[in-house]
Design an enzyme around this catalytic site. Structure first.
Site, PDB file in Angstrom:
ATOM      1  N   GLY A 135      -0.185  74.443  23.963  1.00  0.00           N
ATOM      2  CA  GLY A 135      -0.499  74.944  25.301  1.00  0.00           C
ATOM      3  C   GLY A 135      -0.435  73.887  26.385  1.00  0.00           C
ATOM      4  O   GLY A 135      -1.360  73.082  26.526  1.00  0.00           O
ATOM      5  N   LEU A 136       0.656  73.895  27.142  1.00  0.00           N
ATOM      6  CA  LEU A 136       0.796  73.030  28.317  1.00  0.00           C
ATOM      7  C   LEU A 136       0.980  73.873  29.586  1.00  0.00           C
ATOM      8  O   LEU A 136       0.278  73.686  30.572  1.00  0.00           O
ATOM      9  CB  LEU A 136       1.982  72.078  28.146  1.00  0.00           C
ATOM     10  CG  LEU A 136       2.268  71.112  29.307  1.00  0.00           C
ATOM     11  CD1 LEU A 136       1.129  70.090  29.460  1.00  0.00           C
ATOM     12  CD2 LEU A 136       3.595  70.389  29.106  1.00  0.00           C
ATOM     13  N   THR A 169       4.355  80.159  23.013  1.00  0.00           N
ATOM     14  CA  THR A 169       4.881  80.688  21.763  1.00  0.00           C
ATOM     15  C   THR A 169       3.744  80.748  20.745  1.00  0.00           C
ATOM     16  O   THR A 169       3.064  79.753  20.516  1.00  0.00           O
ATOM     17  CB  THR A 169       6.024  79.798  21.244  1.00  0.00           C
ATOM     18  OG1 THR A 169       7.009  79.649  22.264  1.00  0.00           O
ATOM     19  CG2 THR A 169       6.682  80.410  20.016  1.00  0.00           C
ATOM     20  N   GLY A 350      34.600  93.205  24.496  1.00  0.00           N
ATOM     21  CA  GLY A 350      34.884  94.297  25.422  1.00  0.00           C
ATOM     22  C   GLY A 350      33.726  95.282  25.482  1.00  0.00           C
ATOM     23  O   GLY A 350      32.559  94.876  25.507  1.00  0.00           O
ATOM     24  N   GLY A 351      34.037  96.564  25.458  1.00  0.00           N
ATOM     25  CA  GLY A 351      32.996  97.590  25.531  1.00  0.00           C
ATOM     26  C   GLY A 351      31.986  97.470  24.403  1.00  0.00           C
ATOM     27  O   GLY A 351      30.795  97.735  24.590  1.00  0.00           O
ATOM     28  N   GLU A 374      10.940  74.735  27.620  1.00  0.00           N
ATOM     29  CA  GLU A 374      10.729  73.299  27.408  1.00  0.00           C
ATOM     30  C   GLU A 374      11.480  72.448  28.431  1.00  0.00           C
ATOM     31  O   GLU A 374      12.068  71.424  28.093  1.00  0.00           O
ATOM     32  CB  GLU A 374      11.087  72.911  25.970  1.00  0.00           C
ATOM     33  CG  GLU A 374      10.111  73.517  24.968  1.00  0.00           C
ATOM     34  CD  GLU A 374      10.234  72.951  23.582  1.00  0.00           C
ATOM     35  OE1 GLU A 374      10.403  71.733  23.456  1.00  0.00           O
ATOM     36  OE2 GLU A 374      10.142  73.741  22.630  1.00  0.00           O
ATOM     37  N   SER A 377      17.025  73.553  33.121  1.00  0.00           N
ATOM     38  CA  SER A 377      18.211  72.697  33.272  1.00  0.00           C
ATOM     39  C   SER A 377      18.041  71.742  34.450  1.00  0.00           C
ATOM     40  O   SER A 377      18.486  70.588  34.399  1.00  0.00           O
ATOM     41  CB  SER A 377      19.456  73.563  33.477  1.00  0.00           C
ATOM     42  OG  SER A 377      19.778  74.248  32.280  1.00  0.00           O
ATOM     43  N   GLU A 378      17.379  72.226  35.491  1.00  0.00           N
ATOM     44  CA  GLU A 378      17.181  71.373  36.674  1.00  0.00           C
ATOM     45  C   GLU A 378      16.270  70.182  36.349  1.00  0.00           C
ATOM     46  O   GLU A 378      16.495  69.060  36.820  1.00  0.00           O
ATOM     47  CB  GLU A 378      16.596  72.201  37.819  1.00  0.00           C
ATOM     48  CG  GLU A 378      17.572  73.226  38.405  1.00  0.00           C
ATOM     49  CD  GLU A 378      17.833  74.423  37.503  1.00  0.00           C
ATOM     50  OE1 GLU A 378      18.911  75.044  37.646  1.00  0.00           O
ATOM     51  OE2 GLU A 378      16.989  74.740  36.635  1.00  0.00           O
TER      52      GLU A 378
END
Length: 390
Positions: A135-136, A169, A350-351, A374, A377-378
């Protein structure tokens, strides 16, 4: 010339070791038998299959990095990566839960707990008898953990914890959690402390379970603390060490999520490759068309690049060398290409890529979490840019 290039004895091997081959086959067999028949039902109902993880514990998958003396498999990070990749090729949800259990809760105790705490908790976690949570994150502090509002106030030999963690989680089902709470001033990197809290402790319970886009068989929920009294013996390390510990745990966690992304990307690619050979249009397989074959070539190349980045970070971690930049690069790249490749797989199907009877749509939904969990991306770009601009 290539023949003049000498590999140093510590260089990364490009071949799977015997241990990796054994683990890969074991996970594939287990996945075909225990996961694949039920995974879409779990996904549809957002069911967390806790019993599955106890079976995985019997195989050593819940304590891959834990030494044998504490009931673990005693392997290194290359074997760990292999296990997550193979699980995630089948079902990203199961790969995610296995990774979070190993690298976060179990990993935190393994790296920073005292001997009594290790002996008490690691055997239960490594065998899958207990499932771990960590837990963070809080509702208002994701990447900005320094401003966390969960507080632990000292009261004699106890700490009283109040606050809420979210996006955790195994937040409801986990038998034990490592929780980081503020014991000092807001914003002070030495003002947070880690505690081990067992399920059933008065004042600690699971809150709302999130209804998610993907990774639906991996439980994500709140953890709520109301006047929860924790004895000082449950503190990991010293008061004020929690945030510094958490950053080091997340370094390893990035390898976990990078492996998860690599596994999802590989699963999506392999499904698309097979389908492209079987699906015929204009009297030939669609793989014979350049539009499809070039897409497959791009997918395969991205997967190989991600694999090398992930194993480079794993190699540094095994050698106890600095790897914050490399793990961030692996996590950034592998998670982003997982999204791209899952998208391409849907396109190739495809479909049929849009319907649940075929595998592409699940990879597509599951992949996106890898660019968020976790550390977004930034945030990975922030870690990388700081490292290269030092």
């Amino acid at each position: 010339m290539a023949s003049d290039v000498m590999m140093d004895e510590h260089a990364i091997s490009f071949e799977l070791s015997e241990n990796q081959k054994m683990i890969a086959q074991m996970v594939r067999d287990f996945g075909q038998r225990e996961i694949k028949p039920k995974m879409m039902e779990w996904d549809e109902n957002q069911y967390f299959p806790a019993d599955l993880f106890r079976k995985m514990g019997e195989l050593g998958l819940m304590g891959v990095l834990v030494p044998e003396e504490y009931g673990g498999a005693g392997f290194g990070y290359h074997e760990y990566v292999t296990a997550i990749v193979e699980l995630s090729k089948i079902d990203g949800s199961i790969g995610l839960s296995m990774a979070a259990h190993n690298s976060l809760c179990t990993g935190h105790i393994l790296q920073f707990a005292n001997e009594n705490q290790k002996k008490n908790y690691l055997p239960k976690l490594a065998t899958g008898e207990w499932i771990g949570a960590w837990g963070l994150t809080e509702p208002n502090t994701g990447s900005d953990a320094g401003n966390m509002r969960t507080v632990a106030k000292k009261d004699g030999d106890y700490y009283v914890i109040n606050g809420t963690k979210n996006f955790i989680t195994h937040g409801k089902t986990g038998n034990v959690a490592v929780v980081i709470a503020r014991t000092g001033e807001v914003g002070d990197s030495h003002g947070m402390t880690a505690f081990i809290v067992e399920r059933g402790t008065l004042g600690f319970w699971g809150g709302r379970k999130e209804n998610k886009l993907g990774m639906r068989a991996s439980e994500t929920a709140e953890m709520i603390f109301t006047d929860c009294r924790i004895h000082k013996s449950q503190m990991i390390g010293d008061e004020g060490d929690g945030f510094v510990q958490a950053l080091k745990v997340l370094d390893g966690g990035r390898i976990s999520i990078a492996s998860l992304g690599l596994g999802i990307a590989t699963g999506a690619y392999e499904a698309a490759l097979q389908y492209s050979k079987e699906r015929h249009q204009f009297n030939k397989p669609i793989s014979a068309f350049q539009g499809i074959s070039f897409k497959l070539a791009d997918m395969a190349t991205k997967i190989e690049a991600a694999r090398l980045l992930v194993h480079q970070a794993a190699d540094l971690k095994n050698k106890h060398k600095p790897m914050s930049k490399e793990s961030a690069m692996a996590k950034l790249y592998a998670s982003e290409i997982a999204v791209e490749i899952a998208n391409d797989a849907v396109q190739i199907f495809g479909g049929y890529g849009y319907v649940k009877e075929f595998p592409a749509e699940k990879y597509y939904r599951d992949a996106k979490l890898c660019t968020i969990g976790e550390g977004t991306s930034e945030i990975q770009k922030l870690v990388i840019s700081r490292a290269i601009l030092k």
